[in-house]
Design an enzyme around this catalytic site. Structure first.
Site: not given
Length: 427
Positions: A168, A170, A175, A345, A347, A352
């Site tokens: 999952h 991503k 370079d 979507h 995440k 703090d």
């Protein structure tokens, strides 16, 4: 049919059923012992020990001198990623879960193929399940252009027991100097600016500086698993100079090793929180220990806010399983809101106003125990404040859920949510 032949067929059928049950069990479990007890609160996020502990327990150390840029929705995310690919001089490494066809899939395929034809080493790792909707011609066109493409855990008898283990992650690294990570997939619903239900809300991040080497190492982890080939040398791991002032670490988790790393990171951050927790979670199905950690944080005075998807969600069973688990959180004073305009979507965890954790990981068992995931942690008050501003803007477009409203749900909703929650370990 003779009794003897019938007995043979019954024996064969029994073996097949037994094998099927064993494979299902193996696909739903991991071999490592999971965290069973709540962590003791020994320090806050501002304590130098917090940074040391995160580095030692999660693997890679925090590295200073990074520049982290936030990208909101497809209108900002895709142009930045495509521009980086088109400017590649030596290498492109790209790992993703969702890669479908459609118009944005075409743009990425063309950009990757063009760079490969220009002599750039291009490596693409796609999850077999997540890229199932991708047209075969895209794969063939990129392969003919010289792009090295692998499908992660494509069905094969040798690893049927690991079929439920998906990547999952991503990550895009160009370079060895510029990295991208976050929640976006390569599909047209991520286009636009979250302006309607057909265009999703998501956040991605562009990174420069020493931590990009750790991002490259995360890609190499699954590339080696998929191909057996090690990519190294200056084209992939060049000397990296400071580009900013952010301290950052990139780490990964996998059922094949370090499956509890991501869960440990979340528990450490929540336990150390002193003032605030802002959590943007597209799939929020917390297990008991995480619920207790969030509730305890709220009871000791930490302002805990959570945004999850509302009615616009791609997997309704996840929303049902999530809502079933909100009781203890709402009773403890945790503020939960459902994003209204479109699928949410994102995440992102901010603790703090200092620690920001972003990447592919959802707050559910699939991410924390079954999938290969990767997150970027950034220690920067300036960067964190920007994420809080974005969170507040999303909160204004969300519907708060009160304890009274949650308790007053129709009995039919409660029943559906209860049954969905029973299968939370699969979600």
């Amino acid at each position: 049919m003779s009794r003897k032949i019938k007995g043979v067929w019954i024996a064969i059928a029994s073996c097949v059923v037994t094998l099927g049950v064993v494979l299902i069990a193996l696909n739903l479990t991991v071999g490592e012992k999971n965290i069973e007890r709540q962590l003791e609160r020994l320090y806050s996020t501002e304590d130098p020990q917090f940074r040391r502990a995160m580095g030692v327990l999660l693997g890679p150390q925090f590295l200073d001198g990074n520049k982290t840029e936030v990208l909101l929705n497809g209108d900002q995310i895709f142009p930045a990623m495509l521009q980086a690919i088109r400017k590649a001089r030596r290498t492109v490494t790209f790992e993703t879960y969702i890669y479908w066809s459609e118009s944005i899939g075409r743009e990425f395929a063309d950009a990757l193929a063009e760079r490969s034809k220009a002599g750039i080493n291009v490596h693409v790792l796609l999850d077999w399940v997540g890229s199932a909707k991708m047209e075969a011609r895209y794969l063939e066109e990129m392969k003919r252009a010289g792009v090295q493409i692998e499908r992660y855990h494509e069905p094969h008898w040798s690893h049927l027991a690991r079929f439920n283990n998906r990547t999952h992650r991503k990550v895009l690294i160009v370079d060895g100097e510029v990295g991208f990570t976050g929640g976006v997939g390569i599909a047209d619903q991520w286009r636009g600016n979250a302006q309607d239900s057909a265009h999703w809300r998501d956040t991605h991040f562009r990174v420069e500086g020493p931590v990009v080497a750790q991002m490259q190492a995360v890609f190499m982890d699954n590339w080696i698993k998929a191909t057996g080939h090690v990519l190294h040398g200056e084209a992939y791991f060049p000397p990296l100079q400071p580009r900013g002032s952010d301290a950052a670490q990139m780490f990964s988790s996998s059922p094949t090793g370090g499956s509890e790393s991501m869960r440990l990171m979340y528990l450490m951050a929540i336990t150390a929180a002193r003032q605030s927790i802002h959590l943007s979670s597209s799939y929020f199905v917390p297990e008991d220990l995480t619920i207790k950690a969030l509730a305890d944080a709220s009871r000791r005075g930490v302002k805990v806010q959570v945004i999850t998807p509302g009615g616009e969600i791609d997997t309704e069973v996840v929303r049902s399983a999530s809502r079933a688990r909100w009781g203890q959180l709402l009773e403890a004073g945790v503020q939960i809101a459902e994003y209204q305009p479109t699928m949410f979507h994102c995440k992102v965890l901010v603790v703090d106003g200092l620690l920001v954790s972003v990447g592919s990981t959802n707050f559910d068992n699939r991410s924390l125990r079954l999938n290969d995931e990767a997150n970027l942690n950034v220690l920067s008050a300036t960067f964190a404040q920007r994420q809080i501003e974005i969170f507040d803007a999303d909160m204004r477009r969300s519907k708060p859920i009160t304890l009274e409203a949650w308790r007053g749900r129709p009995w039919r909703e409660k029943l559906i949510e209860h049954f969905a929650s029973l299968f939370g370990y699969l979600l």
